[in-house]
Design a protein around this motif. Structure first.
Motif, PDB file in Angstrom:
ATOM      1  N   LYS A 137       4.868   3.349  15.404  1.00  8.33           N
ATOM      2  CA  LYS A 137       4.122   2.103  15.964  1.00  8.33           C
ATOM      3  C   LYS A 137       4.424   1.103  15.062  1.00  8.33           C
ATOM      4  O   LYS A 137       4.856   1.194  14.674  1.00  8.33           O
ATOM      5  N   GLU A 179       2.391  -0.962  13.886  1.00  5.39           N
ATOM      6  CA  GLU A 179       1.810  -1.354  13.175  1.00  5.39           C
ATOM      7  C   GLU A 179       2.690  -0.699  11.749  1.00  5.39           C
ATOM      8  O   GLU A 179       1.902  -0.755  10.612  1.00  5.39           O
ATOM      9  N   ASP A 180       3.518  -0.146  11.836  1.00  8.30           N
ATOM     10  CA  ASP A 180       4.426   0.289  11.248  1.00  8.30           C
ATOM     11  C   ASP A 180       5.217  -0.721  10.340  1.00  8.30           C
ATOM     12  O   ASP A 180       5.954  -0.439   9.293  1.00  8.30           O
ATOM     13  N   TYR A 192       0.225  11.563   0.832  1.00  5.96           N
ATOM     14  CA  TYR A 192      -0.193  10.425   2.446  1.00  5.96           C
ATOM     15  C   TYR A 192      -0.897   9.660   3.021  1.00  5.96           C
ATOM     16  O   TYR A 192      -2.195  10.054   2.271  1.00  5.96           O
ATOM     17  N   ALA A 193      -1.173   8.470   2.950  1.00  5.52           N
ATOM     18  CA  ALA A 193      -1.377   7.732   3.769  1.00  5.52           C
ATOM     19  C   ALA A 193      -2.253   8.443   4.991  1.00  5.52           C
ATOM     20  O   ALA A 193      -1.598   8.863   5.532  1.00  5.52           O
ATOM     21  N   ASP A 194      -3.548   8.077   5.295  1.00  3.03           N
ATOM     22  CA  ASP A 194      -3.972   8.948   6.697  1.00  3.03           C
ATOM     23  C   ASP A 194      -3.469   8.239   7.522  1.00  3.03           C
ATOM     24  O   ASP A 194      -3.019   9.374   8.793  1.00  3.03           O
ATOM     25  N   SER A 195      -3.014   6.797   7.899  1.00  4.11           N
ATOM     26  CA  SER A 195      -2.019   6.667   8.899  1.00  4.11           C
ATOM     27  C   SER A 195      -1.217   6.993   9.198  1.00  4.11           C
ATOM     28  O   SER A 195      -0.450   6.456  10.306  1.00  4.11           O
ATOM     29  N   VAL A 196      -0.224   7.982   8.349  1.00  2.00           N
ATOM     30  CA  VAL A 196       0.562   8.764   8.772  1.00  2.00           C
ATOM     31  C   VAL A 196       0.730  10.629   8.360  1.00  2.00           C
ATOM     32  O   VAL A 196       1.989  10.263   9.152  1.00  2.00           O
ATOM     33  N   LYS A 197      -0.134  10.479   8.572  1.00  2.00           N
ATOM     34  CA  LYS A 197      -0.614  11.992   7.940  1.00  2.00           C
ATOM     35  C   LYS A 197       0.411  12.387   9.423  1.00  2.00           C
ATOM     36  O   LYS A 197      -0.058  12.399  10.852  1.00  2.00           O
ATOM     37  N   GLU A 208       1.225  -1.249   0.114  1.00  5.20           N
ATOM     38  CA  GLU A 208       0.514  -0.249  -0.214  1.00  5.20           C
ATOM     39  C   GLU A 208       1.001   1.483   0.227  1.00  5.20           C
ATOM     40  O   GLU A 208       2.374   1.662   0.553  1.00  5.20           O
ATOM     41  N   ARG A 228       3.428  12.354  10.613  1.00  2.00           N
ATOM     42  CA  ARG A 228       4.190  11.511  11.093  1.00  2.00           C
ATOM     43  C   ARG A 228       5.812  10.984  10.503  1.00  2.00           C
ATOM     44  O   ARG A 228       6.483  11.346  10.891  1.00  2.00           O
TER      45      ARG A 228
END
Length: 116
Positions: free
Chosen positions: A87, A89-90, A60-65, A46, A67
C-alpha cells in the motif's frame, strides 16, 4: 566489523510485492534475533516484524499482519521480508536490526516506494 546490508527495495505499484533481504557479517548470526523496522518521512522508526534467533517465533505490526512475512536462513546469514499487497502507506526506508543481549546493530536501510 559488523555489517548488515539490506537489498531488494525499489518502486512498486500498489498491490505489488517486494522481497527485502538483509545479509549479516561479523556476528554469529544464529545467536541474534532479527527484525525489520521502517521509517517514513517525518515519523519515528517503528517495528514491522521480528523473528527469534532460531526462527521459531515471529511477530508483526498490526498494519502488516497477513501481508508481510519475515523469515531467516541461518546457513546464509540472511533475514528476509516478503512484502505482498503493498500500500502507499508502506512507503518508507526499511532497516534490518540484529539484537543479542545488550548488543543491537542496524543496517543502512533500503527505500521502498509504493506508488502508481
Amino acid at each position: 566489523q559488523v555489517q548488515l546490508v539490506e537489498s531488494g527495495g525499489g518502486l512498486v505499484q500498489p498491490g505489488g510485492s517486494l522481497r527485502l533481504a538483509c545479509a549479516a557479517s561479523g556476528i554469529v548470526f544464529s545467536n541474534y534475533a532479527m527484525s525489520w523496522y521502517c521509517q517514513a518521512p517525518g515519523k519515528e522508526r517503528e517495528l514491522v516484524a521480528a523473528i527469534t534467533s532460531v526462527g521459531g517465533s515471529t511477530n508483526y505490526a498490526d498494519s502488516v499482519k497477513g501481508r508481510f512475512t519475515i523469515s531467516r536462513d541461518n546457513a546464509k546469514n540472511t533475514v528476509y521480508l516478503q512484502m505482498n499487497s503493498l500500500k502507499a502507506e508502506d512507503t518508507a526506508v526499511y532497516y534490518c536490526s540484529a539484537v543479542f543481549n545488550w548488543r543491537r546493530y542496524w543496517g543502512q536501510g533500503t527505500q521502498v516506494t509504493v506508488s502508481s
